[in-house]
Design a protein around this motif. Structure first.
Motif, PDB file in Angstrom:
ATOM      1  N   UNK A   9    -111.447  64.636  53.113  1.00 38.43           N
ATOM      2  CA  UNK A   9    -112.254  64.859  51.923  1.00 38.43           C
ATOM      3  C   UNK A   9    -113.578  65.436  52.404  1.00 38.43           C
ATOM      4  N   UNK A  10    -113.983  66.566  51.846  1.00 38.67           N
ATOM      5  CA  UNK A  10    -115.238  67.201  52.240  1.00 38.67           C
ATOM      6  C   UNK A  10    -116.161  67.306  51.034  1.00 38.67           C
ATOM      7  N   UNK A  11    -117.446  67.037  51.265  1.00 39.35           N
ATOM      8  CA  UNK A  11    -118.468  67.163  50.234  1.00 39.35           C
ATOM      9  C   UNK A  11    -119.593  68.030  50.774  1.00 39.35           C
ATOM     10  N   UNK A  12    -120.104  68.887  49.906  1.00 42.99           N
ATOM     11  CA  UNK A  12    -121.221  69.746  50.281  1.00 42.99           C
ATOM     12  C   UNK A  12    -121.985  70.130  49.018  1.00 42.99           C
ATOM     13  N   UNK A  13    -123.219  69.675  48.907  1.00 46.01           N
ATOM     14  CA  UNK A  13    -124.129  70.036  47.814  1.00 46.01           C
ATOM     15  C   UNK A  13    -123.457  70.006  46.437  1.00 46.01           C
ATOM     16  N   UNK A  14    -122.787  68.920  46.131  1.00 46.40           N
ATOM     17  CA  UNK A  14    -122.160  68.761  44.827  1.00 46.40           C
ATOM     18  C   UNK A  14    -120.742  69.300  44.729  1.00 46.40           C
ATOM     19  N   UNK A  15    -120.288  70.025  45.722  1.00 45.91           N
ATOM     20  CA  UNK A  15    -118.907  70.512  45.780  1.00 45.91           C
ATOM     21  C   UNK A  15    -118.055  69.464  46.493  1.00 45.91           C
ATOM     22  N   UNK A  16    -116.814  69.340  46.085  1.00 42.75           N
ATOM     23  CA  UNK A  16    -115.882  68.424  46.737  1.00 42.75           C
ATOM     24  C   UNK A  16    -114.519  69.089  46.861  1.00 42.75           C
ATOM     25  N   UNK A  17    -113.834  68.786  47.964  1.00 40.77           N
ATOM     26  CA  UNK A  17    -112.507  69.369  48.168  1.00 40.77           C
ATOM     27  C   UNK A  17    -111.683  68.510  49.110  1.00 40.77           C
ATOM     28  N   UNK A  18    -110.373  68.639  48.970  1.00 39.86           N
ATOM     29  CA  UNK A  18    -109.430  68.084  49.941  1.00 39.86           C
ATOM     30  C   UNK A  18    -109.017  69.234  50.851  1.00 39.86           C
ATOM     31  N   UNK A  19    -109.040  68.993  52.154  1.00 45.70           N
ATOM     32  CA  UNK A  19    -108.708  70.009  53.147  1.00 45.70           C
ATOM     33  C   UNK A  19    -107.505  69.520  53.947  1.00 45.70           C
ATOM     34  N   UNK A  20    -106.451  70.315  54.005  1.00 45.70           N
ATOM     35  CA  UNK A  20    -105.269  69.968  54.794  1.00 45.70           C
ATOM     36  C   UNK A  20    -105.619  70.000  56.279  1.00 45.70           C
ATOM     37  N   UNK A  21    -105.282  68.936  56.980  1.00 45.28           N
ATOM     38  CA  UNK A  21    -105.579  68.857  58.414  1.00 45.28           C
ATOM     39  C   UNK A  21    -104.816  69.931  59.185  1.00 45.28           C
ATOM     40  N   UNK A  22    -103.564  70.148  58.861  1.00 42.52           N
ATOM     41  CA  UNK A  22    -102.735  71.079  59.639  1.00 42.52           C
ATOM     42  C   UNK A  22    -103.128  72.537  59.482  1.00 42.52           C
ATOM     43  N   UNK A  23    -103.635  72.928  58.308  1.00 38.95           N
ATOM     44  CA  UNK A  23    -103.959  74.335  58.072  1.00 38.95           C
ATOM     45  C   UNK A  23    -105.454  74.602  57.922  1.00 38.95           C
ATOM     46  N   UNK A  24    -106.226  73.564  57.587  1.00 36.05           N
ATOM     47  CA  UNK A  24    -107.643  73.756  57.335  1.00 36.05           C
ATOM     48  C   UNK A  24    -107.927  74.383  55.980  1.00 36.05           C
ATOM     49  N   UNK A  25    -106.907  74.524  55.164  1.00 30.23           N
ATOM     50  CA  UNK A  25    -107.054  75.155  53.848  1.00 30.23           C
ATOM     51  C   UNK A  25    -107.472  74.140  52.790  1.00 30.23           C
ATOM     52  N   UNK A  26    -108.254  74.604  51.799  1.00 30.30           N
ATOM     53  CA  UNK A  26    -108.596  73.784  50.645  1.00 30.30           C
ATOM     54  C   UNK A  26    -107.338  73.638  49.801  1.00 30.30           C
ATOM     55  N   UNK A  27    -106.910  72.396  49.574  1.00 32.18           N
ATOM     56  CA  UNK A  27    -105.706  72.167  48.771  1.00 32.18           C
ATOM     57  C   UNK A  27    -106.046  71.658  47.373  1.00 32.18           C
ATOM     58  N   UNK A  28    -107.260  71.178  47.218  1.00 29.70           N
ATOM     59  CA  UNK A  28    -107.711  70.733  45.905  1.00 29.70           C
ATOM     60  C   UNK A  28    -109.228  70.748  45.897  1.00 29.70           C
ATOM     61  N   UNK A  29    -109.816  71.124  44.792  1.00 32.71           N
ATOM     62  CA  UNK A  29    -111.264  71.148  44.675  1.00 32.71           C
ATOM     63  C   UNK A  29    -111.827  72.521  44.975  1.00 32.71           C
ATOM     64  N   UNK A  30    -113.114  72.527  45.291  1.00 33.17           N
ATOM     65  CA  UNK A  30    -113.826  73.785  45.439  1.00 33.17           C
ATOM     66  C   UNK A  30    -114.962  73.630  46.442  1.00 33.17           C
ATOM     67  N   UNK A  31    -115.117  74.608  47.324  1.00 33.93           N
ATOM     68  CA  UNK A  31    -116.215  74.666  48.280  1.00 33.93           C
ATOM     69  C   UNK A  31    -116.711  76.100  48.362  1.00 33.93           C
ATOM     70  N   UNK A  32    -117.990  76.300  48.682  1.00 33.60           N
ATOM     71  CA  UNK A  32    -118.443  77.666  48.958  1.00 33.60           C
ATOM     72  C   UNK A  32    -117.610  78.274  50.089  1.00 33.60           C
ATOM     73  N   UNK A  33    -117.398  79.568  50.011  1.00 30.95           N
ATOM     74  CA  UNK A  33    -116.536  80.265  50.984  1.00 30.95           C
ATOM     75  C   UNK A  33    -116.952  80.019  52.430  1.00 30.95           C
ATOM     76  N   UNK A  34    -118.243  80.075  52.720  1.00 28.58           N
ATOM     77  CA  UNK A  34    -118.739  79.881  54.086  1.00 28.58           C
ATOM     78  C   UNK A  34    -118.434  78.456  54.580  1.00 28.58           C
ATOM     79  N   UNK A  35    -118.623  77.462  53.714  1.00 25.18           N
ATOM     80  CA  UNK A  35    -118.345  76.070  54.074  1.00 25.18           C
ATOM     81  C   UNK A  35    -116.849  75.889  54.326  1.00 25.18           C
ATOM     82  N   UNK A  36    -116.015  76.467  53.481  1.00 26.84           N
ATOM     83  CA  UNK A  36    -114.569  76.392  53.671  1.00 26.84           C
ATOM     84  C   UNK A  36    -114.166  77.005  55.015  1.00 26.84           C
ATOM     85  N   UNK A  37    -114.789  78.113  55.384  1.00 27.96           N
ATOM     86  CA  UNK A  37    -114.482  78.766  56.662  1.00 27.96           C
ATOM     87  C   UNK A  37    -114.908  77.890  57.847  1.00 27.96           C
TER      88      UNK A  37
END
Length: 88
Positions: free
Chosen positions: A25-53
């Motif tokens: 689970x990742x949080x950044x400035x009010x954004x929240x997302x679930x990130x798959x460990x195996x792929x590093x991809x956002x699977x649910x939620x939303x993050x700024x593109x740079x943070x996701x990268x």
């Protein structure tokens, strides 16, 4: 929910006995997302593109540690802190 890393203002957590697939689970400035460990991809939620990268690269670098923590979490064991992308 235990915090396993904090870097660049990103808070990374993992729940005990959470649902598959293995994720963080990742949080950044009010954004929240679930990130798959195996792929590093956002699977649910939303993050700024740079943070996701940043998180995608961080997951790739620390995949073994994240997997070990996921296994600990499934057994309700204490989780280990993981070094952040800022080497903190």
């Amino acid at each position: 929910m235990p915090t396993i890393a904090i870097f660049f203002g990103i808070i990374v957590r993992m729940w005990h006995d959470d649902h598959p697939p293995a994720h963080i689970h990742a949080e950044y400035q009010g954004f929240e997302a679930l990130i798959a460990i195996d792929t590093g991809e956002v699977v649910q939620g939303n993050l700024p593109r740079k943070v996701a990268a940043i998180l995608k690269e961080w997951c790739a670098t620390h995949r073994d540690e994240l997997r070990a923590n996921w296994d600990r979490a499934q057994r309700f064991e204490p989780l280990e802190r993981i070094q952040g992308a800022d080497r903190d």
